[in-house]
Design an enzyme around this catalytic site. Structure first.
Site, PDB file in Angstrom:
ATOM      1  N   CYS A 109     122.664 -89.186 -26.780  1.00  0.00           N
ATOM      2  CA  CYS A 109     123.600 -89.860 -27.963  1.00  0.00           C
ATOM      3  C   CYS A 109     124.713 -89.377 -27.877  1.00  0.00           C
ATOM      4  O   CYS A 109     125.572 -89.442 -27.001  1.00  0.00           O
ATOM      5  CB  CYS A 109     122.781 -89.471 -29.197  1.00  0.00           C
ATOM      6  SG  CYS A 109     123.450 -89.911 -30.783  1.00  0.00           S
ATOM      7  N   ASP A 138     122.287-101.887 -28.722  1.00  0.00           N
ATOM      8  CA  ASP A 138     122.743-100.595 -28.976  1.00  0.00           C
ATOM      9  C   ASP A 138     124.071-100.720 -29.950  1.00  0.00           C
ATOM     10  O   ASP A 138     125.157-100.982 -29.063  1.00  0.00           O
ATOM     11  CB  ASP A 138     122.774 -99.419 -28.169  1.00  0.00           C
ATOM     12  CG  ASP A 138     123.122 -98.248 -28.920  1.00  0.00           C
ATOM     13  OD1 ASP A 138     123.562 -98.034 -30.052  1.00  0.00           O
ATOM     14  OD2 ASP A 138     123.115 -97.257 -28.174  1.00  0.00           O
ATOM     15  N   HIS A 161     118.338 -97.072 -29.588  1.00  0.00           N
ATOM     16  CA  HIS A 161     119.252 -95.861 -29.481  1.00  0.00           C
ATOM     17  C   HIS A 161     118.458 -94.829 -30.087  1.00  0.00           C
ATOM     18  O   HIS A 161     117.642 -94.880 -30.900  1.00  0.00           O
ATOM     19  CB  HIS A 161     120.406 -96.140 -30.493  1.00  0.00           C
ATOM     20  CG  HIS A 161     121.386 -94.851 -30.433  1.00  0.00           C
ATOM     21  ND1 HIS A 161     122.287 -94.686 -29.575  1.00  0.00           N
ATOM     22  CD2 HIS A 161     121.337 -93.713 -31.342  1.00  0.00           C
ATOM     23  CE1 HIS A 161     122.873 -93.771 -30.078  1.00  0.00           C
ATOM     24  NE2 HIS A 161     122.497 -93.045 -31.064  1.00  0.00           N
TER      25      HIS A 161
END
Length: 251
Positions: free
Chosen positions: A134, A189, A221
């Site tokens: 992330c 995403d 994600h």
């Protein structure tokens, strides 16, 4: 698999002391170093388990709490399992913390994390590897470009905002990178739309960076994070295969 030991460590930075988790084989011999950058939810049991798995493969793994300026981990209290219903409240608390971690601050911290690994008797001499998740994928890319002589390889998974029009977009460091890179992108995403995926890959290619960028079809994600509703076992295991393959080529 190698037996591992996990310990809490503190790392002095220019701005304070970052708490961190260190995982390494129990035999105490020096191993190649890996700096693992957290996702937005931060240093917690799941990330410690990920570090342990890497250590089982023969690495010394450091996972810093990059939000240390706001307190020791957990900076925000988290449930054992992060479902969609919990996310609005969690991100209400996390968003200002994430925004406060500017590129300048993050790269000052990266210098401290890399220096700690360089000086540790548990880490072999030479450059280290990075992996990030992330927001950690962004930090890994920036670190590879900011400290090229200290990074041999870097991986990022379900990263967001990697190639934007911002003046400090991570992809702009491509010209300084000497490491080999791997990116495993989440499918559909919103934080990394197709145009950013293309721009990142094109920029790395033009800069002559050894890299592979793959889109994990059907993976959301956060697909590597087993304590969240985004977890995708197939995608997570594919990530482990890609990451360990990169590390084997590097060290």
């Amino acid at each position: 698999m190698t037996s591992v030991q996990g310990t809490a460590v503190d790392i002095r930075t220019e701005d304070g002391v970052a708490d961190a988790y260190l995982a390494r084989p129990v035999d105490g011999s020096p191993r190649p170093g890996v700096l693992l950058y957290q996702d937005a939810f931060g240093l917690r049991p799941h990330l410690r388990a990920m570090a342990d798995r890497l250590a089982e493969a023969g690495y010394t793994v450091l996972v810093p709490n990059v939000f240390y300026r706001h307190g020791r981990a957990p900076v925000v209290e988290l449930p054992e399992f992060i479902d969609p219903a919990a996310r609005p409240e969690i991100f209400g608390a996390l968003t200002p913390i994430i925004r406060s971690l500017t590129t300048e601050r993050a790269m000052r911290d990266a210098d401290a994390y890399l220096r700690w690994l360089e000086e540790s008797p548990l880490v072999t001499d030479g450059p280290v590897a990075l992996t990030g998740y992330c927001m950690g994928a962004r930090l890994a890319l920036l670190t590879a470009g900011t400290h090229p002589e200290r990074v041999a390889a870097a991986a990022g998974f379900h990263g967001g905002r990697l190639a934007t029009d911002a003046p400090d977009s991570p992809h702009l460091v491509a010209g300084r990178i000497t490491a080999e890179l791997y990116f495993g992108h989440a499918d559909n995403d919103a934080s990394l739309p197709p145009e950013q995926i293309r721009l990142l890959a094109d920029t790395l290619t033009e800069a002559g960076v050894r890299h592979r960028c793959e889109v994990y079809e059907g993976a959301h994600h956060g697909f590597t994070q087993a304590d969240t509703a985004a977890y995708d076992e197939k995608g997570a295991e594919r990530h482990w295969s890609a990451l360990l393959d990169l590390l084997k080529r590097t060290f």
